[in-house]
Design an enzyme around this catalytic site. Structure first.
Site, PDB file in Angstrom:
ATOM      1  N   LYS A 126       5.059  -2.454  17.045  1.00  0.00           N
ATOM      2  CA  LYS A 126       4.384  -1.861  16.087  1.00  0.00           C
ATOM      3  C   LYS A 126       4.272  -0.505  15.466  1.00  0.00           C
ATOM      4  CE  LYS A 126       3.309  -2.970  11.717  1.00  0.00           C
ATOM      5  NZ  LYS A 126       3.152  -4.240  11.190  1.00  0.00           N
ATOM      6  N   ASP A 166       5.912  -1.803   6.299  1.00  0.00           N
ATOM      7  CA  ASP A 166       3.938  -2.190   6.514  1.00  0.00           C
ATOM      8  C   ASP A 166       3.361  -1.439   5.886  1.00  0.00           C
ATOM      9  OD1 ASP A 166       2.456  -3.910   8.748  1.00  0.00           O
ATOM     10  OD2 ASP A 166       1.097  -2.085   8.048  1.00  0.00           O
TER      11      ASP A 166
HETATM   12  P1  NDP Z   1       1.610  -1.722   1.129  1.00  0.00           P
HETATM   13  O1  NDP Z   1       1.094  -0.668   1.941  1.00  0.00           O
HETATM   14  O2  NDP Z   1       2.742  -2.465   0.254  1.00  0.00           O
HETATM   15  O3  NDP Z   1      -0.078  -2.263   0.339  1.00  0.00           O
HETATM   16  C1  NDP Z   1      -0.828  -2.165   1.019  1.00  0.00           C
HETATM   17  C2  NDP Z   1      -2.216  -2.379  -0.418  1.00  0.00           C
HETATM   18  O4  NDP Z   1      -3.682  -2.875   0.292  1.00  0.00           O
HETATM   19  C3  NDP Z   1      -2.819  -1.941  -1.358  1.00  0.00           C
HETATM   20  O5  NDP Z   1      -2.961  -2.435  -2.519  1.00  0.00           O
HETATM   21  C4  NDP Z   1      -3.851  -0.616  -0.445  1.00  0.00           C
HETATM   22  O6  NDP Z   1      -4.141   0.025  -1.459  1.00  0.00           O
HETATM   23  C5  NDP Z   1      -3.825  -1.857  -0.026  1.00  0.00           C
HETATM   24  N1  NDP Z   1      -5.226  -1.741   1.102  1.00  0.00           N
HETATM   25  C6  NDP Z   1      -4.557  -0.724   2.145  1.00  0.00           C
HETATM   26  N2  NDP Z   1      -5.513  -0.365   3.191  1.00  0.00           N
HETATM   27  C7  NDP Z   1      -7.364  -0.276   3.331  1.00  0.00           C
HETATM   28  C8  NDP Z   1      -7.793  -0.504   2.483  1.00  0.00           C
HETATM   29  N3  NDP Z   1      -8.063   0.152   4.489  1.00  0.00           N
HETATM   30  N4  NDP Z   1      -9.068  -1.071   2.232  1.00  0.00           N
HETATM   31  C9  NDP Z   1      -8.369  -1.049   1.177  1.00  0.00           C
HETATM   32  N5  NDP Z   1      -7.565  -1.716   0.438  1.00  0.00           N
HETATM   33  C10 NDP Z   1      -6.903  -1.209   0.866  1.00  0.00           C
HETATM   34  O7  NDP Z   1       1.213  -2.523   2.618  1.00  0.00           O
HETATM   35  P2  NDP Z   1       1.696  -4.556   2.722  1.00  0.00           P
HETATM   36  O8  NDP Z   1       1.118  -5.321   1.776  1.00  0.00           O
HETATM   37  O9  NDP Z   1       2.955  -4.194   2.837  1.00  0.00           O
HETATM   38  O10 NDP Z   1       1.201  -4.844   3.746  1.00  0.00           O
HETATM   39  C11 NDP Z   1      -0.648  -5.373   3.543  1.00  0.00           C
HETATM   40  C12 NDP Z   1      -0.725  -5.953   4.456  1.00  0.00           C
HETATM   41  O11 NDP Z   1      -0.200  -7.072   5.015  1.00  0.00           O
HETATM   42  C13 NDP Z   1      -1.050  -5.264   6.145  1.00  0.00           C
HETATM   43  O12 NDP Z   1      -2.008  -5.658   6.944  1.00  0.00           O
HETATM   44  C14 NDP Z   1       0.533  -5.886   6.562  1.00  0.00           C
HETATM   45  O13 NDP Z   1       0.578  -5.345   7.716  1.00  0.00           O
HETATM   46  C15 NDP Z   1       0.344  -7.212   6.560  1.00  0.00           C
HETATM   47  N6  NDP Z   1       2.069  -7.615   6.706  1.00  0.00           N
HETATM   48  C16 NDP Z   1       2.522  -6.610   5.797  1.00  0.00           C
HETATM   49  C17 NDP Z   1       3.866  -7.408   5.940  1.00  0.00           C
HETATM   50  C18 NDP Z   1       5.509  -6.803   5.157  1.00  0.00           C
HETATM   51  O14 NDP Z   1       6.691  -7.795   5.404  1.00  0.00           O
HETATM   52  N7  NDP Z   1       4.833  -5.823   4.269  1.00  0.00           N
HETATM   53  C19 NDP Z   1       4.560  -8.078   6.916  1.00  0.00           C
HETATM   54  C20 NDP Z   1       3.437  -8.812   7.857  1.00  0.00           C
HETATM   55  C21 NDP Z   1       1.444  -9.079   7.353  1.00  0.00           C
HETATM   56  P3  NDP Z   1      -3.998   1.436  -1.751  1.00  0.00           P
HETATM   57  O15 NDP Z   1      -2.892   1.240  -2.878  1.00  0.00           O
HETATM   58  O16 NDP Z   1      -5.115   1.961  -2.346  1.00  0.00           O
HETATM   59  O17 NDP Z   1      -3.832   2.098  -1.268  1.00  0.00           O
END
Ligand code: NDP
Length: 445
Positions: A126, A166
């Site tokens: 990662k 991510d």
């Molecule tokens: P994105 O950046 O596309 O979206 C993240 C979302 O979560 C946004 O809506 C963001 O809000 C919100 N968010 C992020 N940090 C915080 C925080 N500290 N408090 C509240 N809301 C928060 O990321 P992903 O959808 O890709 O990833 C989401 C999760 O899934 C993570 O845990 C990631 O590790 C996991 N994951 C992702 C994969 C992938 O293929 N993308 C694969 C496997 C796991 P805002 O827009 O306001 O920042």
């Protein structure tokens, strides 16, 4: 926890920052391994846990780039290659101001077992940076990605280390990162990054894969209980890549998503969230979720509130780590919620997981339920290596098969060790055994 595992956790704790997410992740895995360690003395004799909990390599680097005002900005970059026993390091890059080494280590550690669960040849890694993409212009994002890759590219390779996206890293950022890699190496090495745009060697369904995969996993769990997603009321936290496609698949399969969120708060739409509108706000306008309520009659925005306050049958945390705590879970239970399916990495706190298990509720841990993203990343690598491009239907079918197989492995190990319905135990054991066998088979390296 077994004495051997416990003494190792204490040693790791003595070398790690307080409240470490990495230690939280290690404890969760080691706690599941008691029966495995007892029946297999080789695990201690060959120091398998020590070798699995120490990253093979960790790189930290300075990233200097120039903002739109001509000011030089400095960020910190990271890449942790945790384990390559099953294949090249594989795992996403996170750009978020909360990123530090401990966050990347926890994510990379989780990734080892998740990748093992897919049954594919991918190791765990990662990376990321404390760079905050919010409010940055497209030019600033591009310059940051180029500067980041200029420091990282030495360590990458399609057989060595293959990053993906991510939080804060989607196909736009992957495009800039790949462009810079190509410029620096003078090689069109498509398989070195996954999550590329489809026209640039990306795989169909990669964008949807993590969210879709979490829902396929939930579907399998419900099927085992002779139930289905039809008419289930769901809440999904986040509105990013995972949340959007989790919500879409829930809707496709007959469920109703009534709440979503971003880091500013939650929207509630009792008629069912309009996903095209959320996608347009978050993916196209790159705006904030509160603007949803201006355009959608009957919906409400709750600043700084989480989606767990709303009545639902199932909860899908799809935003970030430790976002669903014990208090949130108690609210969910009071409101009739029957289960939690993790789309994000480690979004449920250990205390909340404990309550879920005590009450024998449905609980799908992220390392199993969100493995669809990395699984399709590995399918993207296969397509790149064979110069092929598979149809949406073909990749989606493979994704469904992989998620069903991960589900069945979790069930198999949970039942074998008399912990029926304990998907945390099943996932940790299934993921661990494949890695442990490989560590032993390679000798001391
Ligand atoms: P994105 O950046 O596309 O979206 C993240 C979302 O979560 C946004 O809506 C963001 O809000 C919100 N968010 C992020 N940090 C915080 C925080 N500290 N408090 C509240 N809301 C928060 O990321 P992903 O959808 O890709 O990833 C989401 C999760 O899934 C993570 O845990 C990631 O590790 C996991 N994951 C992702 C994969 C992938 O293929 N993308 C694969 C496997 C796991 P805002 O827009 O306001 O920042």
């Amino acid at each position: 926890m077994n004495n051997y595992a416990q003494s190792l956790v204490e040693r790791l704790e003595s070398r790690t920052e307080p409240k470490s997410l990495f230690i939280q992740a290690v404890k969760e895995v080691f706690e599941s391994l008691d029966p495995i360690i007892s029946e297999n003395p080789d695990i201690e004799a060959y120091s398998i846990l020590e070798r699995i909990s120490e990253p093979e390599r960790q790189v930290m680097f300075r990233v200097c780039w120039t903002d739109d005002n001509g000011k030089v900005q400095v960020n910190r970059g990271y890449r942790v290659g945790f384990s390559s026993v099953l294949g090249p390091y594989k795992g996403g890059l996170r750009f978020h101001p909360t990123v530090r080494l401990d966050v990347i280590k926890f994510l990379a550690f989780e990734q080892i077992f998740k990748n093992s669960l897919t049954g594919l040849s991918i190791g765990g890694g990662k990376g990321g940076s404390d760079f905050n993409p919010k409010g940055k212009s497209d030019g600033e994002i591009m310059r940051f990605c180029q500067a980041f890759m200029s420091e990282l590219y030495h360590f990458l390779g399609e057989n060595t280390d293959v990053p993906a996206g991510d939080i804060g890293v989607g196909s736009r950022e992957i495009g800039y990162l790949f462009g810079q890699y190509k410029r620096l190496t003078k090689r069109f090495e498509q398989g070195v990054l996954t999550g590329k745009q489809v026209g640039l060697g990306g795989s169909l369904v990669r964008k949807e894969a993590t969210g879709f995969g979490a829902v396929y996993f939930a579907q399998e769990m419900l099927k085992k209980k002779k139930d289905s997603l039809q008419d289930k009321v769901c809440v999904v936290s986040g509105s990013g890549n995972v949340a959007l496609y989790c919500a879409k698949k829930l809707k496709d399969l007959g469920a109703k998503v009534v709440a979503m969120s971003d880091s500013s708060g939650s929207i509630h739409d009792p008629n069912g969230v309009d996903l095209d509108l959320v996608r347009s706000i978050k993916e196209v306008e790159r705006g904030r979720i509160d603007s949803y309520t201006v355009r959608r009659h009957g919906s409400k925005f709750f600043p700084e509130k989480k989606v767990w306050q709303f009545k639902c049958d199932l909860a899908f945390p799809c935003a970030t780590q430790n976002e669903l705590n014990q208090e949130d879970l108690e609210t969910l239970i009071e409101n009739g919620c029957k289960g939690v399916v993790e789309g994000a990495n480690m979004p449920t706190t250990p205390e909340a997981v404990h309550v879920l298990q005590e009450k024998d509720m449905l609980f799908a841990p992220g390392k199993a339920a969100n493995a669809g993203g990395v699984a399709v990343s590995a399918l993207e690598m296969q397509q790149n290596a064979s110069l092929q491009s598979w149809s949406f239907r073909e990749v989606d079918k493979r994704l469904q098969e992989i998620m069903a197989s991960i589900h069945d492995d979790c069930v198999h190990f949970a039942e074998k060790y008399h912990r029926p319905n304990n998907y945390v135990f099943g996932a940790n054991v299934a993921g661990f055994l494949r890695v442990a066998d490989a560590v032993k088979a390679y000798g001391v390296i």
